[in-house]
Design an enzyme around this catalytic site. Structure first.
Site, PDB file in Angstrom:
ATOM      1  N   GLU A 169     -34.806  79.338  22.177  1.00 42.19           N
ATOM      2  CA  GLU A 169     -34.298  77.980  21.913  1.00 42.19           C
ATOM      3  C   GLU A 169     -34.985  76.899  22.751  1.00 42.19           C
ATOM      4  O   GLU A 169     -34.325  76.051  23.344  1.00 42.19           O
ATOM      5  CB  GLU A 169     -32.784  77.947  22.140  1.00 42.19           C
ATOM      6  CG  GLU A 169     -32.051  78.928  21.241  1.00 42.19           C
ATOM      7  CD  GLU A 169     -30.556  79.015  21.511  1.00 42.19           C
ATOM      8  OE1 GLU A 169     -30.056  78.340  22.422  1.00 42.19           O
ATOM      9  OE2 GLU A 169     -29.888  79.777  20.776  1.00 42.19           O
ATOM     10  N   ASN A 210     -37.591  83.091  19.857  1.00 42.89           N
ATOM     11  CA  ASN A 210     -36.348  83.131  19.073  1.00 42.89           C
ATOM     12  C   ASN A 210     -35.699  81.749  19.061  1.00 42.89           C
ATOM     13  O   ASN A 210     -35.603  81.094  20.106  1.00 42.89           O
ATOM     14  CB  ASN A 210     -35.405  84.150  19.745  1.00 42.89           C
ATOM     15  CG  ASN A 210     -34.172  84.483  18.926  1.00 42.89           C
ATOM     16  OD1 ASN A 210     -34.287  84.894  17.777  1.00 42.89           O
ATOM     17  ND2 ASN A 210     -32.992  84.314  19.514  1.00 42.89           N
ATOM     18  N   HIS A 247     -28.076  81.146  11.918  1.00 44.85           N
ATOM     19  CA  HIS A 247     -26.643  80.792  11.951  1.00 44.85           C
ATOM     20  C   HIS A 247     -26.443  79.709  10.888  1.00 44.85           C
ATOM     21  O   HIS A 247     -26.657  78.529  11.143  1.00 44.85           O
ATOM     22  CB  HIS A 247     -26.265  80.237  13.331  1.00 44.85           C
ATOM     23  CG  HIS A 247     -26.364  81.234  14.437  1.00 44.85           C
ATOM     24  ND1 HIS A 247     -25.538  82.336  14.519  1.00 44.85           N
ATOM     25  CD2 HIS A 247     -27.187  81.310  15.507  1.00 44.85           C
ATOM     26  CE1 HIS A 247     -25.849  83.037  15.593  1.00 44.85           C
ATOM     27  NE2 HIS A 247     -26.850  82.436  16.209  1.00 44.85           N
ATOM     28  N   GLU A 276     -29.846  86.734  14.368  1.00 43.78           N
ATOM     29  CA  GLU A 276     -28.442  86.456  14.729  1.00 43.78           C
ATOM     30  C   GLU A 276     -27.655  86.003  13.502  1.00 43.78           C
ATOM     31  O   GLU A 276     -26.830  85.090  13.579  1.00 43.78           O
ATOM     32  CB  GLU A 276     -28.374  85.382  15.824  1.00 43.78           C
ATOM     33  CG  GLU A 276     -29.173  85.719  17.066  1.00 43.78           C
ATOM     34  CD  GLU A 276     -29.064  84.675  18.167  1.00 43.78           C
ATOM     35  OE1 GLU A 276     -28.194  83.788  18.093  1.00 43.78           O
ATOM     36  OE2 GLU A 276     -29.874  84.739  19.113  1.00 43.78           O
ATOM     37  N   ASP A 278     -25.334  84.899  10.741  1.00 49.27           N
ATOM     38  CA  ASP A 278     -23.946  84.740  10.296  1.00 49.27           C
ATOM     39  C   ASP A 278     -23.909  83.544   9.358  1.00 49.27           C
ATOM     40  O   ASP A 278     -24.764  82.663   9.429  1.00 49.27           O
ATOM     41  CB  ASP A 278     -22.936  84.633  11.452  1.00 49.27           C
ATOM     42  CG  ASP A 278     -23.298  83.631  12.527  1.00 49.27           C
ATOM     43  OD1 ASP A 278     -24.049  82.683  12.250  1.00 49.27           O
ATOM     44  OD2 ASP A 278     -22.809  83.792  13.664  1.00 49.27           O
TER      45      ASP A 278
END
Ligand code: G2I
Length: 470
Positions: A169, A210, A247, A276, A278
Site C-alpha cells: 500500500e 501488494n 476489496h 485479499e 472480499d
C-alpha cells in the site's frame, strides 16, 4: 457493482451471462442448489478446484481463531494457501526494535504447513501497523530499521514462504503518486531498496508489491503502480509479482476491466495474484467474474479471500465472504467453485498470451501440456535478459497426485546453451535439454509446484516443455 444475488450456471459467459443471470433471478435460490457440473470434471473444494489449472485458493487466517473448530475445519478443507491476517506484520514480528517475536506467526505457519498448505508472507514494509518505536523513527535510522526488519523476518522464514508482500500500500488513493508516509520520506527509492534487500534475504520467495484500489485499469493509482513495476523490470529491480487486494465495495466496485489490469501487469513479466478478496454483499456473479478474470490470465497464480466466514471478516457488516457466520456455504461459494471447475486441468502459468478483447474465454487445455491426474506440467518464464544471455525459471507443477521425481525436457529453437542451472540436474546434447529434479526437490505434493532456474547464452526463448514423472 452487481446487485443480483443469484447463482449462475457454469456455462453462461459474456453477454449471455447477463441474460441468463436475469432469467435465473426469478428462480433464485432453487437454481443455485440445482446447478451442477459434469460428473468426473468437478472438484468439491476450492483448493482442489483451483489446483486443476495449477492455481491455489487461499484465505487469511487469524491465530486466535485456530481454536475454533468450525473455522479450522472449513479452512483446512477448502484452502491450500494461507496468509496470516495480522501476525506477520511489523508490529507483531518486531514489537521492540531488534527483538523479533514469531510466536503467533509460527502458529499460523506451522498449522498451514502441517496441513499441506503453502504460505504467503504479509507484509514487510508498510506505513500501517508499525510498532511505536518504528513510527517514531525517520530518515536513515528508519531506512536501516526497515532493512533490518526485512532481513530479520525473511531469514526466520527463509525458503519457506511462497511469496512475500514485500511492500504494501505505498501508493496514494487518487493521484497515482506515492502515499506520504514516514517510509516515503526516507527517499523515493525505499521501495526498491526493500525489494533488493528481500531478494538477498530469501532468493526462493516470490517478491510481490501488494495494494488495494489498483484493480480498475482506468484509475490513476493502478497506472501509478503499473509504471513503477514497468520501471523496476526495465532497471532490473527484483520484483516477481503484484498482489491485487480486491476489496470490492460500493466505493470501490468491481469493474470488468480488472481482467485488462491483470493481463497488462502480467505482460510486464510479473505474476499476478488476488490477495485479499472480499466483495460487499458477496454477489455470486461478481465473485465468479473475479475468478474468471484470474483464470483468463496464465500468470494469475491464485486467489486468496480475506477470511473464512462473514463473521471473521474485517468488514463483517458487509457479509463479503464465501461462508456465512454459521460456516454454511453461500451462493458465492458455489459460483466460485463452479467457475474454478469450469476450466478443468490445464497449464499455468505459461507465457502470457497477447491481450485479447474482453470477454476472454477461459483458459483451455493446450494439447500435450495438460497435467492428467497423476501427471505433471512445466512452464518456463524469462526472469531477466541481457545482450547475449538470459535467465529463466521453470515451474514444475504436480497434477492430482504427488510427484516422486520429475524430468522436464525441451528443444532450443536458436542455438541457446545453458551456462549454469540450479535446483535440478541437467543433461542432453545439441539443442535437446533434459532436466531432472535435484536430490532435494523431487517430491512435489499434489497440486503443488517446485521451480528450477538457469542462465543461458543466446536469445531469451520460451520453448514448449514436456514434463514426465519419474
Ligand atoms: O484492512 C484490510 C486489509 C487491507 N490490506 C492490508 C491488510 O493487512 C488489511 O488487513 C487488516 C486486518 O484484516 C485487520 O484485522 O488490517 C487491519 C489493520 O490495518 C486489521 O485490523 C486490526 C485492528 O485495526 C486492530 O485494532 C486489531 O488489534 O486487527 C488487529 C488484530 O485483530
Amino acid at each position: 457493482m452487481d446487485s443480483n444475488a443469484t447463482d449462475r450456471p457454469r456455462r453462461s459467459r459474456g453477454p449471455a451471462r447477463a441474460l441468463l443471470a436475469g432469467a435465473l433471478g426469478v428462480i433464485g435460490a432453487i437454481a443455485a442448489v440445482s446447478l451442477s457440473v459434469p460428473a468426473g470434471a468437478a472438484e468439491s473444494t476450492l483448493g482442489a478446484a483451483a489446483a486443476q489449472s495449477g492455481r491455489y485458493f487461499g484465505t487469511a487466517i487469524a491465530a486466535n481463531k485456530l481454536s475454533d473448530s468450525t473455522y479450522v475445519s472449513i479452512a483446512n478443507r477448502e484452502f491450500n494457501m494461507i496468509t496470516a491476517e495480522n501476525e506477520m506484520k511489523i508490529d507483531a514480528t518486531e514489537p521492540n526494535q531488534g527483538q523479533f517475536n514469531f510466536t503467533q506467526a509460527d502458529r499460523i505457519y506451522n498449522w498451514a504447513v502441517q496441513n499441506g498448505k503453502r504460505v504467503r508472507g504479509h507484509t514487510l514494509a508498510w506505513h500501517s501497523q508499525q510498532p511505536g518505536w518504528m513510527q517514531a523513527l525517520s530518515g536513515s535510522a528508519l531506512r536501516q530499521a526497515m532493512i533490518n526488519h526485512i532481513n530479520g523476518v525473511m531469514s526466520h522464514y527463509k525458503g519457506k514462504i511462497y511469496a512475500w508482500d514485500v511492500v504494501n500500500e505505498a501508493f496514494d488513493d487518487g493521484s497515482g503518486g506515492r502515499r506520504d508516509s514516514n517510509l516515503q520520506r526516507t527517499g523515493n527509492d525505499w521501495i526498491e531498496v526493500a525489494f533488493r534487500t528481500a531478494r538477498a534475504a530469501d532468493p526462493d520467495a516470490k517478491l510481490c508489491y501488494n495494494d488495494y484500489n489498483i484493480e480498475n485499469w482506468t484509475w490513476a493509482k493502478t497506472q501509478g503502480v503499473y509504471n513503477m513495476v514497468r520501471d523496476f523490470k526495465q532497471r532490473g529491480v527484483p520484483i516477481d509479482c503484484v498482489g491485487f487486494q480486491a476489496h470490492f465495495n460500493s466505493g470501490s466496485p468491481y469493474n470488468s476491466n480488472f481482467r485488462t489490469t491483470l493481463q497488462s501487469f502480467a505482460a510486464l513479466g510479473v505474476d499476478v495474484q488476488i490477495t485479499e478478496l472480499d466483495i460487499e454483499g458477496a454477489s455470486p456473479q461478481t465473485y465468479a467474474a473475479v475468478v474468471n478474470d484470474c483464470l483468463a490470465v496464465p500468470r494469475c497464480n491464485g486467489i486468496t479471500v480475506w477470511g473464512v466466514r462473514d463473521s471473521d471478516s474485517w468488514r463483517s457488516y458487509q457479509n463479503p465472504l464465501l461462508f456465512d457466520g454459521n460456516g454454511n456455504k453461500k451462493s458465492a461459494y458455489n459460483a466460485v467453485l463452479n467457475a474454478l471447475n469450469s476450466v478443468g486441468p490445464t497449464t499455468s502459468p505459461s507465457p502470457t498470451p497477447p491481450v485479447s478483447p474482453s470477454p476472454t474465454p477461459p483458459v483451455s487445455p493446450s494439447p500435450g501440456t495438460s497435467p492428467q491426474p497423476g501427471g505433471c506440467s512445466a512452464t518456463i518464464r524469462t526472469v531477466n535478459s541481457w545482450p547475449g544471455g538470459f535467465q529463466s525459471e521453470v515451474t514444475v507443477q504436480a497434477g492430482s497426485a504427488a510427484l516422486n521425481g520429475w524430468t522436464v525436457s525441451w528443444s532450443w529453437p536458436g542455438g541457446q546453451s545453458i551456462t549454469q542451472l540450479w535446483n535440478g540436474t541437467v543433461s542432453g546434447s545439441g539443442s535437446s535439454v533434459t532436466v531432472s529434479n535435484a536430490p532435494y526437490n523431487g517430491t512435489v505434493p499434489a497440486g503443488s509446484s517446485t521451480t528450477f532456474g538457469f542462465t543461458a547464452n543466446g536469445s531469451a526463448a520460451t520453448p514448449t516443455l514436456t514434463c514426465t514423472r519419474a
